[in-house]
Motif scaffolding. Structure first.
Motif, PDB file in Angstrom:
ATOM      1  N   ALA A  74       0.811  -1.223   0.000  1.00 21.49           N
ATOM      2  CA  ALA A  74       0.000   0.000   0.000  1.00 21.49           C
ATOM      3  C   ALA A  74       0.841   1.269   0.000  1.00 21.49           C
ATOM      4  O   ALA A  74       0.506   2.242  -0.684  1.00 21.49           O
ATOM      5  CB  ALA A  74      -0.963  -0.008   1.181  1.00 21.49           C
ATOM      6  N   ASP A  75       1.928   1.293   0.757  1.00 22.29           N
ATOM      7  CA  ASP A  75       2.746   2.513   0.803  1.00 22.29           C
ATOM      8  C   ASP A  75       3.400   2.784  -0.547  1.00 22.29           C
ATOM      9  O   ASP A  75       3.536   3.941  -0.961  1.00 22.29           O
ATOM     10  CB  ASP A  75       3.783   2.454   1.920  1.00 22.29           C
ATOM     11  CG  ASP A  75       4.756   1.286   1.788  1.00 22.29           C
ATOM     12  OD1 ASP A  75       4.405   0.258   1.176  1.00 22.29           O
ATOM     13  OD2 ASP A  75       5.876   1.398   2.320  1.00 22.29           O
ATOM     14  N   LEU A  76       3.763   1.748  -1.255  1.00 21.11           N
ATOM     15  CA  LEU A  76       4.343   1.918  -2.588  1.00 21.11           C
ATOM     16  C   LEU A  76       3.279   2.399  -3.576  1.00 21.11           C
ATOM     17  O   LEU A  76       3.549   3.280  -4.398  1.00 21.11           O
ATOM     18  CB  LEU A  76       4.975   0.616  -3.075  1.00 21.11           C
ATOM     19  CG  LEU A  76       5.647   0.670  -4.445  1.00 21.11           C
ATOM     20  CD1 LEU A  76       6.788   1.689  -4.457  1.00 21.11           C
ATOM     21  CD2 LEU A  76       6.167  -0.706  -4.828  1.00 21.11           C
ATOM     22  N   VAL A  77       2.093   1.859  -3.489  1.00 22.32           N
ATOM     23  CA  VAL A  77       0.995   2.286  -4.355  1.00 22.32           C
ATOM     24  C   VAL A  77       0.742   3.775  -4.158  1.00 22.32           C
ATOM     25  O   VAL A  77       0.583   4.522  -5.132  1.00 22.32           O
ATOM     26  CB  VAL A  77      -0.283   1.458  -4.074  1.00 22.32           C
ATOM     27  CG1 VAL A  77      -1.488   2.052  -4.778  1.00 22.32           C
ATOM     28  CG2 VAL A  77      -0.075   0.015  -4.503  1.00 22.32           C
ATOM     29  N   ALA A  78       0.734   4.229  -2.918  1.00 23.60           N
ATOM     30  CA  ALA A  78       0.507   5.652  -2.624  1.00 23.60           C
ATOM     31  C   ALA A  78       1.622   6.512  -3.207  1.00 23.60           C
ATOM     32  O   ALA A  78       1.370   7.592  -3.755  1.00 23.60           O
ATOM     33  CB  ALA A  78       0.397   5.864  -1.120  1.00 23.60           C
ATOM     34  N   GLU A  79       2.853   6.047  -3.111  1.00 24.41           N
ATOM     35  CA  GLU A  79       3.977   6.812  -3.658  1.00 24.41           C
ATOM     36  C   GLU A  79       3.944   6.858  -5.188  1.00 24.41           C
ATOM     37  O   GLU A  79       4.381   7.838  -5.797  1.00 24.41           O
ATOM     38  CB  GLU A  79       5.300   6.204  -3.179  1.00 24.41           C
ATOM     39  CG  GLU A  79       6.472   7.100  -3.418  1.00 24.41           C
ATOM     40  CD  GLU A  79       7.760   6.597  -2.792  1.00 24.41           C
ATOM     41  OE1 GLU A  79       8.807   7.184  -3.093  1.00 24.41           O
ATOM     42  OE2 GLU A  79       7.725   5.614  -2.010  1.00 24.41           O
ATOM     43  N   CYS A  80       3.400   5.834  -5.800  1.00 20.76           N
ATOM     44  CA  CYS A  80       3.295   5.780  -7.266  1.00 20.76           C
ATOM     45  C   CYS A  80       2.143   6.624  -7.802  1.00 20.76           C
ATOM     46  O   CYS A  80       2.169   7.034  -8.969  1.00 20.76           O
ATOM     47  CB  CYS A  80       3.097   4.337  -7.727  1.00 20.76           C
ATOM     48  SG  CYS A  80       4.536   3.287  -7.550  1.00 20.76           S
ATOM     49  N   ALA A  81       1.147   6.895  -6.989  1.00 22.66           N
ATOM     50  CA  ALA A  81      -0.088   7.544  -7.441  1.00 22.66           C
ATOM     51  C   ALA A  81       0.129   8.806  -8.279  1.00 22.66           C
ATOM     52  O   ALA A  81      -0.538   8.966  -9.308  1.00 22.66           O
ATOM     53  CB  ALA A  81      -0.997   7.832  -6.250  1.00 22.66           C
ATOM     54  N   PRO A  82       1.040   9.713  -7.909  1.00 22.30           N
ATOM     55  CA  PRO A  82       1.200  10.923  -8.728  1.00 22.30           C
ATOM     56  C   PRO A  82       1.730  10.650 -10.141  1.00 22.30           C
ATOM     57  O   PRO A  82       1.627  11.512 -11.009  1.00 22.30           O
ATOM     58  CB  PRO A  82       2.210  11.760  -7.951  1.00 22.30           C
ATOM     59  CG  PRO A  82       2.253  11.200  -6.581  1.00 22.30           C
ATOM     60  CD  PRO A  82       1.849   9.761  -6.704  1.00 22.30           C
ATOM     61  N   TYR A  83       2.279   9.488 -10.361  1.00 25.09           N
ATOM     62  CA  TYR A  83       2.893   9.160 -11.647  1.00 25.09           C
ATOM     63  C   TYR A  83       2.029   8.249 -12.520  1.00 25.09           C
ATOM     64  O   TYR A  83       2.432   7.889 -13.619  1.00 25.09           O
ATOM     65  CB  TYR A  83       4.254   8.505 -11.420  1.00 25.09           C
ATOM     66  CG  TYR A  83       5.194   9.331 -10.597  1.00 25.09           C
ATOM     67  CD1 TYR A  83       5.783  10.465 -11.134  1.00 25.09           C
ATOM     68  CD2 TYR A  83       5.475   8.998  -9.276  1.00 25.09           C
ATOM     69  CE1 TYR A  83       6.656  11.248 -10.382  1.00 25.09           C
ATOM     70  CE2 TYR A  83       6.342   9.769  -8.518  1.00 25.09           C
ATOM     71  CZ  TYR A  83       6.921  10.893  -9.074  1.00 25.09           C
ATOM     72  OH  TYR A  83       7.771  11.665  -8.321  1.00 25.09           O
ATOM     73  N   LEU A  84       0.854   7.855 -12.025  1.00 25.01           N
ATOM     74  CA  LEU A  84      -0.013   6.957 -12.783  1.00 25.01           C
ATOM     75  C   LEU A  84      -0.500   7.629 -14.054  1.00 25.01           C
ATOM     76  O   LEU A  84      -0.891   8.794 -14.052  1.00 25.01           O
ATOM     77  CB  LEU A  84      -1.217   6.529 -11.950  1.00 25.01           C
ATOM     78  CG  LEU A  84      -0.932   5.528 -10.848  1.00 25.01           C
ATOM     79  CD1 LEU A  84      -2.189   5.310 -10.016  1.00 25.01           C
ATOM     80  CD2 LEU A  84      -0.426   4.221 -11.406  1.00 25.01           C
ATOM     81  N   SER A  85      -0.477   6.873 -15.134  1.00 18.68           N
ATOM     82  CA  SER A  85      -0.958   7.377 -16.416  1.00 18.68           C
ATOM     83  C   SER A  85      -1.571   6.217 -17.168  1.00 18.68           C
ATOM     84  O   SER A  85      -0.868   5.303 -17.601  1.00 18.68           O
ATOM     85  CB  SER A  85       0.189   7.968 -17.223  1.00 18.68           C
ATOM     86  OG  SER A  85      -0.248   8.383 -18.481  1.00 18.68           O
ATOM     87  N   GLY A  86      -2.854   6.240 -17.304  1.00 14.84           N
ATOM     88  CA  GLY A  86      -3.509   5.135 -17.982  1.00 14.84           C
ATOM     89  C   GLY A  86      -3.470   3.886 -17.139  1.00 14.84           C
ATOM     90  O   GLY A  86      -3.087   3.897 -15.974  1.00 14.84           O
ATOM     91  N   GLN A  87      -3.863   2.788 -17.727  1.00  8.26           N
ATOM     92  CA  GLN A  87      -3.889   1.527 -17.003  1.00  8.26           C
ATOM     93  C   GLN A  87      -2.510   0.881 -17.015  1.00  8.26           C
ATOM     94  O   GLN A  87      -1.969   0.567 -18.069  1.00  8.26           O
ATOM     95  CB  GLN A  87      -4.901   0.578 -17.624  1.00  8.26           C
ATOM     96  CG  GLN A  87      -5.006  -0.723 -16.856  1.00  8.26           C
ATOM     97  CD  GLN A  87      -6.041  -1.643 -17.449  1.00  8.26           C
ATOM     98  OE1 GLN A  87      -6.638  -1.361 -18.468  1.00  8.26           O
ATOM     99  NE2 GLN A  87      -6.232  -2.779 -16.808  1.00  8.26           N
ATOM    100  N   GLY A  88      -1.939   0.709 -15.839  1.00  5.88           N
ATOM    101  CA  GLY A  88      -0.710  -0.048 -15.721  1.00  5.88           C
ATOM    102  C   GLY A  88       0.563   0.664 -16.116  1.00  5.88           C
ATOM    103  O   GLY A  88       1.553   0.012 -16.402  1.00  5.88           O
ATOM    104  N   THR A  89       0.558   2.006 -16.139  1.00 13.72           N
ATOM    105  CA  THR A  89       1.741   2.747 -16.562  1.00 13.72           C
ATOM    106  C   THR A  89       2.118   3.805 -15.545  1.00 13.72           C
ATOM    107  O   THR A  89       1.271   4.554 -15.069  1.00 13.72           O
ATOM    108  CB  THR A  89       1.495   3.450 -17.913  1.00 13.72           C
ATOM    109  OG1 THR A  89       1.130   2.478 -18.886  1.00 13.72           O
ATOM    110  CG2 THR A  89       2.726   4.191 -18.386  1.00 13.72           C
TER     111      THR A  89
END
Length: 122
Positions: A74-89
């Motif tokens: 979960a902590d990694l998912v939260a850190e990735c959130a600002p960089y999400l673009s489309g599905q799976g990128t």
């Protein structure tokens, strides 16, 4: 233009500005999954473990992309959130520097996720 035959050929085909950041990210990915096989899949550098793709990395004009995106921890998912673009990128802009620690942690999580403890979004 034909797809590159190797990761080295892929990197050599990038502009010098992009190449420097993509090479640094690729080194982090390789360090996070040291036993993986480096191949070209879908025209981009990919790490495989046991014949299965674990992580893909691509250098674009203004950003680096990592595929797929881990769903855990979960902590990694939260850190990735600002960089999400489309599905799976994940799109990581070069401006300000690519967060290399995050790149390494994403690759490690994707490799660890192969044991079935979570699923990727791609």
């Amino acid at each position: 233009m034909a797809a590159p035959a190797s990761v080295e050929e892929y990197l050599a085909g990038l502009s010098p500005e992009v190449r420097e950041q993509v090479e640094a990210a690729w080194e982090r990915v390789r360090a996070a999954v040291p036993d993986a096989e480096a191949v070209i899949a879908y025209g981009i550098p990919t790490l495989r473990v046991g014949g299965r793709s674990v992580v893909h990395l691509a250098g674009w004009k203004a950003h680096l992309s990592l595929y797929p995106v881990p769903e855990g921890p979960a902590d990694l998912v939260a850190e990735c959130a600002p960089y999400l673009s489309g599905q799976g990128t994940l799109k990581l802009p070069y401006a300000g520097g690519v967060p290399l620690d995050l790149v390494g942690r994403v690759a490690a999580a994707l490799a660890a996720g192969r044991d079935g403890s979570w699923q990727s979004t791609a």
